[in-house]
Design a protein around this motif. Structure first.
Motif: not given
Length: 421
Positions: A112-139
């Motif tokens: 879990l990261n500081g937001k109580r989300e798994t790092n794997g789920k954060e990567i998956k969120k970025g992939i979803t945003d990539y297919y929606r907008t063409g961009n994925a940003f990670y801090e």
């Protein structure tokens, strides 16, 4: 210098210019009347020239706004995005030919990261945003040897003109005043906050359009069809809500005063407009005996909803833009339960080689050095574990790979001892 004007001491320069930290911008016009909640405020004209970040177009445009609108309003587009995200992330990342480091990486993906989300789920969120907008940003955050990722929605990130990093703010999408802007540099550069956390940004972009700042998704060529899919559903919903379609019309002799006529209209609205009121009989009084008990019946040919053929055409165009076979998007096919095993397997292999593998290479290429090498301790090669939509066990003949005792064990029977047989 004007008289009586004191020269102020020069303050330390902030990484966020003043016009970015607080700047008025004009609201974009909604795409439809039902899209008012997704306004985006982009700078225009001289404000754009003065700003230190790059909007998604040189002039005010609703491109990014529309991408998020389509993601939540087009069912076919949403199904394609979810399917491609699942295929791209698979079952996670593995280190080639190193089981110990693979297990270390799996544990990090589950942590879990500081937001109580798994790092794997954060990567998956970025992939979803990539297919929606063409961009994925990670801090990327690092402290005391602990590394975590946090997905940043594309709507909250704007790249600086000098390409040194991004300006991050929720005001881009929700307000006409940018007040909470925060600068984050692109990795390998970083800034250290007051808690000693090293922060930087990783940007994964699809094919880029003008300016070479932002990517655009595969599905951009079907944006009109996504809007059509929404409008067709919205039209048919309005037909149910407001479509006054009686099954028959009956008139009676009578006369109305003005107040009685108004009361009658109110009564008609309460009884015949709304959910569950279709197909009812309409009764009306008229002042002439010639129209006594005049009954007219109405027939309707709209049994499957309006624009059925147009909806199918829009669905096909969205699938083509995504380069995703229909069977993989989970959309039912006429006369089938979703396709046979061989058809799904062929479609999946085609989709992997032409659509998914290039995207996986983009993410692994940008996350390897910045994230995975740090977690695993050293330079390694990485692969994503595929997660096919069907089990390959269905294509294997059990009689060819299982012994008699193994088959008996699966069925709950005792094994045969060949030595005492």
């Amino acid at each position: 210098m004007k008289p009586n004007q004191r020269k102020q001491p020069k303050q330390a320069q902030s990484p966020i210019p003043a016009q970015v930290r607080k700047k008025r911008v004009s609201n974009a016009i909604a795409i439809t009347a039902n899209a008012k909640k997704i306004y985006e405020s982009e700078p225009t004209g001289m404000e754009l020239l003065r700003s230190d970040f790059v909007p998604f177009f040189k002039t005010q445009d609703k491109f990014l706004q529309f991408l998020y609108f389509a993601a939540r309003s087009s069912s076919t587009h949403s199904a394609c995005v979810n399917a491609k995200t699942s295929f791209t992330y698979g079952e996670g990342v593995m280190v080639v030919d190193n089981e110990q480091k693979t297990e270390t990486l799996k544990n990090w993906l589950r942590s879990l990261n500081g937001k109580r989300e798994t790092n794997g789920k954060e990567i998956k969120k970025g992939i979803t945003d990539y297919y929606r907008t063409g961009n994925a940003f990670y801090e990327r955050t690092e402290k005391d040897g602990v590394l975590n990722l946090h997905h940043i929605q594309t709507k909250n990130a704007r790249i600086k003109k000098d390409s040194s990093g991004i300006v991050m703010s929720k005001d881009f999408f929700t307000s006409s005043v940018i007040s909470d802007a925060k600068f984050l540099p692109f990795y390998p550069n970083f800034i250290t906050d007051e808690k000693g956390v090293k922060r930087s940004v990783i940007h994964v972009a699809a094919d880029k359009y003008e300016g070479e700042y932002y990517g655009q998704p595969d599905s951009v060529s079907a944006l009109v069809d996504m809007e059509l899919e929404y409008r067709i559903s919205s039209w048919n919903k309005a037909e149910f809500d407001n479509g006054f379609r009686p099954s028959s019309f009956m008139q009676f002799v009578g006369d109305y005063e003005a107040e009685e006529a108004v009361e009658f209209l109110r009564d008609m609205l309460s009884k015949f407009v709304g959910d569950g009121t279709n197909g009812q009989i309409v009764l009306q009084t008229v002042p002439s005996k010639d129209l006594f008990a005049n009954l007219q019946e109405f027939s309707s040919s709209r049994k499957d909803g309006d624009f059925n053929e147009l909806a199918q055409r829009a669905e096909t165009n969205i699938l083509k833009a995504h380069r995703l076979p229909k069977v993989l998007a989970g959309i039912p096919i006429a006369g089938k339960l979703g396709g046979d095993t061989k058809e799904i397997e062929t479609a999946y292999n085609y989709c992997l080689s032409t659509v998914i593998y290039p995207v996986q290479a983009e993410f692994i290429g940008l996350l390897s050095e910045s994230v995975f090498d740090f977690v695993c301790g050293g330079v390694n090669q990485y692969e994503i574990i595929d997660n096919p939509p069907i089990s390959m066990a269905d294509t294997i003949d059990a009689n060819e790979v299982l012994t008699l005792n193994e088959k008996r064990a699966l069925l709950g029977y005792e094994q045969i001892n060949e030595a005492t047989k």
